[in-house]
Design a protein around this motif. Structure first.
Motif, PDB file in Angstrom:
ATOM      1  N   LEU A   1       0.834  -1.202   0.000  1.00 45.45           N
ATOM      2  CA  LEU A   1       0.000   0.000   0.000  1.00 45.45           C
ATOM      3  C   LEU A   1       0.871   1.255   0.000  1.00 45.45           C
ATOM      4  N   ALA A   2       1.912   1.259   0.818  1.00 45.25           N
ATOM      5  CA  ALA A   2       2.810   2.418   0.862  1.00 45.25           C
ATOM      6  C   ALA A   2       3.520   2.609  -0.466  1.00 45.25           C
ATOM      7  N   TRP A   3       3.962   1.506  -1.079  1.00 41.72           N
ATOM      8  CA  TRP A   3       4.660   1.619  -2.372  1.00 41.72           C
ATOM      9  C   TRP A   3       3.744   2.274  -3.402  1.00 41.72           C
ATOM     10  N   TRP A   4       2.524   1.752  -3.516  1.00 45.49           N
ATOM     11  CA  TRP A   4       1.588   2.305  -4.490  1.00 45.49           C
ATOM     12  C   TRP A   4       1.185   3.730  -4.154  1.00 45.49           C
ATOM     13  N   ALA A   5       1.007   4.011  -2.877  1.00 47.26           N
ATOM     14  CA  ALA A   5       0.608   5.364  -2.479  1.00 47.26           C
ATOM     15  C   ALA A   5       1.691   6.378  -2.836  1.00 47.26           C
ATOM     16  N   HIS A   6       2.952   6.042  -2.565  1.00 44.51           N
ATOM     17  CA  HIS A   6       4.045   6.938  -2.950  1.00 44.51           C
ATOM     18  C   HIS A   6       4.101   7.101  -4.466  1.00 44.51           C
TER      19      HIS A   6
END
Length: 197
Positions: free
Chosen positions: A179-184
């Motif tokens: 989720l963090a990877w995609w959000a960034h």
């Protein structure tokens, strides 16, 4: 690349009396806090912030009473960089209140990643998640593959709200990493080029 914390909305999708959702949502919030400082968390509970139940006719504005209810939720969803949807499974699907919250919004979901934490009986809410993936794809959201699912959820937490199986914490870590990877990635991309839906 922005160093501002990602804004994560945990959307609590059940409004049923006697619901198990608050236990699961609080567990998710603590997992986010323990896992990373990349996210600032906002919990949107549809019991605390109810939405209108009748959508206006296509192309028509919401009624004044509906606008008042939406102002408690819509800006919070719009500000999110990512979502975790906490959902049970009702009759092989997800709750009506959650569908209503999704349907009242459109651009708030565009080009944002969504993770899922589901719970229920034998299926652990996974059939609800599979249907939510189709619905959210229509709204240009990006659902992450990794999920957390609690099968027979009622005995999966101790008296302090901790998951009794360490595998749940590991599953949450994997989901939050994705989720963090995609959000960034999506936030940085939108800063360079606005998303065109």
């Amino acid at each position: 690349m922005s160093t501002t914390p990602l804004r994560l909305v945990i959307l609590v999708g059940s409004t049923r009396d006697g619901r198990f959702a608050p236990i699961v949502a609080e567990w998710v919030r603590t997992r986010v806090a323990a896992h990373t400082d990349e996210f600032s968390v906002d919990v949107v509970d549809l019991v605390e912030t109810p939405l209108p139940t009748e959508l206006p006719a296509f192309g028509q504005p919401p009624a004044p009473g509906a606008i008042e209810l939406l102002t408690a939720v819509s800006p919070r969803l719009a500000a999110a960089d990512a979502f975790v949807v906490v959902t049970p499974e009702y009759n092989h699907s997800f709750p009506a209140a959650l569908k209503n919250a999704i349907d009242w919004h459109n651009s708030e979901w565009h080009a944002k990643p969504v993770g899922f934490v589901s719970y229920g009986g034998v299926a652990g809410g996974l059939r609800a998640v599979e249907q939510l993936r189709v619905v959210l794809a229509e709204l240009h959201a990006v659902t992450v593959r990794d999920t957390v699912s609690f099968h027979g959820c009622w005995d999966k937490f101790d008296g302090d709200g901790n998951a009794v199986d360490p595998a749940a914490d590991k599953a949450a870590e994997a989901m939050l990493d994705r989720l963090a990877w995609w959000a960034h990635a999506l936030r940085d991309a939108k800063a360079v080029r606005p998303y065109a839906a």
